[in-house]
Design an enzyme around this catalytic site. Structure first.
Site, short mmCIF file in Angstrom:
data_model
loop_
_atom_site.label_atom_id
_atom_site.label_comp_id
_atom_site.label_asym_id
_atom_site.label_seq_id
_atom_site.Cartn_x
_atom_site.Cartn_y
_atom_site.Cartn_z
CB SER A 13 9.99 40.42 49.34
OG SER A 13 10.90 40.28 50.40
CB THR A 28 11.68 44.14 47.03
OG1 THR A 28 10.54 43.44 47.52
CG2 THR A 28 11.25 45.06 45.89
CB ALA A 29 16.99 44.47 48.44
CG HIS A 37 15.77 44.70 57.61
ND1 HIS A 37 14.51 45.17 57.26
CD2 HIS A 37 15.78 43.39 57.29
CE1 HIS A 37 13.80 44.16 56.77
NE2 HIS A 37 14.54 43.08 56.78
#
Length: 283
Positions: free
Chosen positions: A66, A116-117, A155
């Site tokens: 990430s 990262t989300a 995703h």
């Protein structure tokens, strides 16, 4: 030929269709890596890779990570300009069973500490919610069962959440687009160990670019391979997802992609959400 003391090249990536697709040329043996006798593939979910890199000090030649996790290991790894997952017009979303005005005080299932989300959601909202860490593929069911008030989706679930009966609460692309003034959204990256040296790192980046082109030129074949890793959705949704995240920006993130990563790390450092300032070394 690039000289390298290692005969075996370890490449770690996720079991996600976009990663599988872009590495298809290498996995199939069509793309050869100069200086290495063979390639060993390690397949783990993204947060497992992140935790091994950040918390265990794992050293592997090439791996997906990430962009958030990279902030903790930038002194050990180069960031490839190829292989990055970047959102443009789409990105992680927060969903719930019913509309929510705010996440304040809510229990929110997030797909891992170093994703990262998670970083983007904290930047976008300032926090104020209770995080529940969970595997990304468990989050929709956790929300549906009431184990969490909301869930942060990455995703394929970004495309299928409506079919599950969930509603969108926050679209992180919308926030990023307003904040970053047109730059793409950093999400995932492929990185190379600095102990290999710059020349070998550049050769590996070129090999990944060749692998991506190979998949594009044999799209049906590569998509069939990637479909083995899909967890939900139809073939058409899989095709759409792969095209979303394996694009020209994946081949080379370009100056805008570099600027986007630099901006992300500056914003994260300003809010003290990462341990130190980060200046990625791109190859």
């Amino acid at each position: 030929m690039v000289a390298c003391a290692l005969a075996v090249l370890r490449i770690a990536h996720t079991p996600d269709p976009d990663d599988a697709y872009m590495f298809y040329g290498i996995v199939s043996g069509a793309v050869r890596i100069p200086g290495f006798d063979r390639v060993e593939h390690i397949v783990e979910d993204i947060e497992t890779l992140n935790r091994r890199l950040v918390e265990e000090g794992w050293e592997v030649e090439v791996t997906a990570a990430s962009a958030h996790a990279f902030a903790y290991i930038a002194e050990r790894y180069y960031m490839m300009v190829a292989g990055a997952s970047m959102g443009e017009g789409y990105g992680p979303i927060v969903v719930s069973r019913r509309p929510l005005r705010s996440l304040e005080g809510a229990k929110v299932a997030v797909p891992g500490r170093y994703t990262t989300a998670r970083l983007l959601l904290r930047l976008a909202t300032g926090g104020g919610y209770q995080e529940i860490f969970a595997r990304f593929d468990r989050i929709p069911d956790m929300v549906l069962r009431g184990e969490a008030d909301a869930g942060l989706l990455i995703h394929e679930a970004q495309l299928t959440y409506r079919e599950m009966g969930l509603v969108k609460v926050i679209d992180l692309w919308e926030w990023w687009s307003n904040t970053a003034k047109g730059l793409p959204m950093p999400l995932g990256v492929d990185i190379v160990s600095k102990r290999l040296g710059l020349e070998t790192a550049q050769a590996l980046r070129k090999a990944l670019q060749e692998s991506i082109r190979y998949a594009w030129n044999r799209h049906t074949e590569a998509l069939e391979y990637a479909s083995r890793f899909a967890r939900s959705g139809t073939r058409e949704q899989l095709d759409k997802f792969v095209r979303m995240y394996v694009n020209e920006r994946t081949l080379d993130m370009g100056p805008e992609g570099r600027q986007a990563h630099i901006l992300l790390y500056q914003m994260a450092w300003d809010e003290k959400l990462i341990p130190e300032p980060v200046e990625p070394e791109f190859v």
